[in-house]
Design a protein around this motif. Structure first.
Motif, PDB file in Angstrom:
ATOM      1  N   UNK A  12     -55.941 -41.684 -41.666  1.00 48.77           N
ATOM      2  CA  UNK A  12     -55.956 -41.699 -40.199  1.00 48.77           C
ATOM      3  C   UNK A  12     -54.722 -42.339 -39.573  1.00 48.77           C
ATOM      4  N   UNK A  13     -53.853 -42.962 -40.400  1.00 50.98           N
ATOM      5  CA  UNK A  13     -52.706 -43.663 -39.851  1.00 50.98           C
ATOM      6  C   UNK A  13     -51.720 -42.759 -39.146  1.00 50.98           C
ATOM      7  N   UNK A  14     -51.408 -41.617 -39.765  1.00 56.15           N
ATOM      8  CA  UNK A  14     -50.460 -40.689 -39.154  1.00 56.15           C
ATOM      9  C   UNK A  14     -50.987 -40.174 -37.821  1.00 56.15           C
ATOM     10  N   UNK A  15     -52.276 -39.853 -37.789  1.00 59.47           N
ATOM     11  CA  UNK A  15     -52.853 -39.303 -36.558  1.00 59.47           C
ATOM     12  C   UNK A  15     -52.945 -40.376 -35.485  1.00 59.47           C
ATOM     13  N   UNK A  16     -53.249 -41.609 -35.870  1.00 57.18           N
ATOM     14  CA  UNK A  16     -53.267 -42.711 -34.908  1.00 57.18           C
ATOM     15  C   UNK A  16     -51.895 -42.881 -34.264  1.00 57.18           C
ATOM     16  N   UNK A  17     -50.849 -42.824 -35.083  1.00 61.48           N
ATOM     17  CA  UNK A  17     -49.488 -42.928 -34.554  1.00 61.48           C
ATOM     18  C   UNK A  17     -49.183 -41.736 -33.650  1.00 61.48           C
ATOM     19  N   UNK A  18     -49.638 -40.555 -34.043  1.00 56.98           N
ATOM     20  CA  UNK A  18     -49.395 -39.360 -33.235  1.00 56.98           C
ATOM     21  C   UNK A  18     -50.090 -39.446 -31.876  1.00 56.98           C
ATOM     22  N   UNK A  19     -51.279 -40.053 -31.819  1.00 56.18           N
ATOM     23  CA  UNK A  19     -51.960 -40.199 -30.518  1.00 56.18           C
ATOM     24  C   UNK A  19     -51.129 -41.056 -29.573  1.00 56.18           C
ATOM     25  N   UNK A  20     -50.540 -42.146 -30.108  1.00 57.87           N
ATOM     26  CA  UNK A  20     -49.686 -42.990 -29.270  1.00 57.87           C
ATOM     27  C   UNK A  20     -48.452 -42.220 -28.814  1.00 57.87           C
ATOM     28  N   UNK A  21     -47.884 -41.413 -29.693  1.00 58.13           N
ATOM     29  CA  UNK A  21     -46.723 -40.614 -29.313  1.00 58.13           C
ATOM     30  C   UNK A  21     -47.094 -39.544 -28.287  1.00 58.13           C
TER      31      UNK A  21
END
Length: 349
Positions: A12-21
């Motif tokens: 889920x880390x990549x997607x969490x970062x993508x939500x912020x982006x």
């Protein structure tokens, strides 16, 4: 500018970062973004509203079993023909730039067609000589060829003297001191893990395990939920997790004590564990069981609290302004905003 933004969906880390982006990109409508996700079956993706009508490809991922990388199963599930077809047929020439958060289809398609590409994420920090396991040259090679890009913005909990950015991580509400310990170990063998937790007197909230497993009275199993997970982390006494990058970065914003076990055979997590030990940001163990957890809790652990700057907003402004700053200038400006710079203090000791 039209951007094709690829995100590796494993974990889920990549997607969490993508939500912020995605939130930061929404403030700059001149940056038109098409999202693409791979590495996780589409039915297992959740809370994807920020990404609009996103694309999905199978991509590449690693198979985990009982807390380890299963190399044979990883090879067996690889559909090389489909991967090559997806790379060949992806319409990257319709875009001005490809951004890859360690996503191989978009990265390789951009490389094949000569489209400008930017890597963004933790894995690109390994382009520099940062803490990593010895004699892991093959793993380093995989890290560098998995999603190759023309330029990159790597991220870490410390810069180690290189143009590496701080994490994209912010506290989710105010930190509280609740009665439970948050456990997120999705790659472990869950039934033995629950048996070990049952031997301890503390209360545990566990994510990442099937919610229908039998569990003792001091254990609450919870289904995936972004809001619920964030609340439970913020109100926890401590966090137990694998050595993934994003969750630990977010936990540091709350100052929670962290016990972590790197996923065996996973180069990135083993390297993260080395960095956590060096920076004294978490307690690293080789086994997660009643003995290691109980000993850690009996020591009355304290956490390290770090306030990260608005990295996502700074990256998007940097893109919108034509990347006039060098990556070193961007990184230096962001590290100057870290409060307190606990990692720098430890590294100087």
């Amino acid at each position: 500018m039209k951007i094709l933004y690829g995100v590796q969906g494993t974990g889920n880390g990549h997607i969490s970062r993508a939500r912020a982006m995605a939130k930061a990109l929404a403030q700059h409508p001149q940056l038109e973004v098409q999202w693409l996700f791979s590495g996780r079956s589409p039915e297992k993706l959740f809370s994807m509203e920020p990404f609009g009508d996103y694309w999905w490809r199978e991509g590449l991922t690693f198979v985990h079993r009982e807390g380890k990388i299963d190399s044979l199963a990883t090879i067996r599930q690889l559909n090389l023909g489909e991967l090559l077809r997806d790379i060949r047929e992806l319409p990257v020439n319709d875009f001005d730039m490809v951004i890859s958060d360690f996503e191989p289809v978009t990265a390789w398609a951009a490389k094949r067609r000569g489209v400008p590409s930017l890597g963004l994420g933790h894995q690109y920090a390994f382009n520099f000589p940062i803490p990593a396991p010895r004699f892991k040259w093959t793993a380093r090679g995989i890290m560098r060829t998995f999603a190759p890009v023309q330029s990159s913005l790597g991220m870490h909990w410390y810069h180690f003297g290189h143009p590496i950015l701080p994490p994209i991580a912010h506290p989710h509400g105010e930190a509280e001191s609740g009665d439970h310990i948050l456990v997120y170990l999705p790659f472990e063998h869950h039934q033995p893990l629950l048996s070990e937790l049952a031997r301890l007197p503390q209360q545990f909230i566990v994510y990442g395990a099937p919610v229908d497993l039998p569990a003792a009275g001091n254990i609450e199993l919870k289904a995936p939920s972004i809001d619920g997970f964030q609340r439970d982390v913020a109100s926890s006494k401590a966090v137990i997790c694998n050595s993934g990058f994003e969750l630990i970065a977010e936990t540091l914003t709350l100052g929670k004590p962290i016990l972590t076990r790197p996923l065996a055979g996973q180069f990135e997590q083993e390297a993260n564990a080395l960095a956590l030990r060096e920076l004294q940001l978490a307690h690293v163990v080789d086994q997660v069981n009643a003995t290691t957890i109980g000993s850690w809790l009996d020591s009355d652990p304290t956490g390290v609290r770090i306030q990260w700057p608005d990295v996502a907003g700074s990256i998007v402004r940097w893109l919108a302004e034509g990347r006039r700053q060098t990556t070193a200038e961007l990184a230096n400006g962001l590290w100057g905003q870290v409060v307190p710079d606990r990692a720098a203090q430890v590294a100087a000791d």
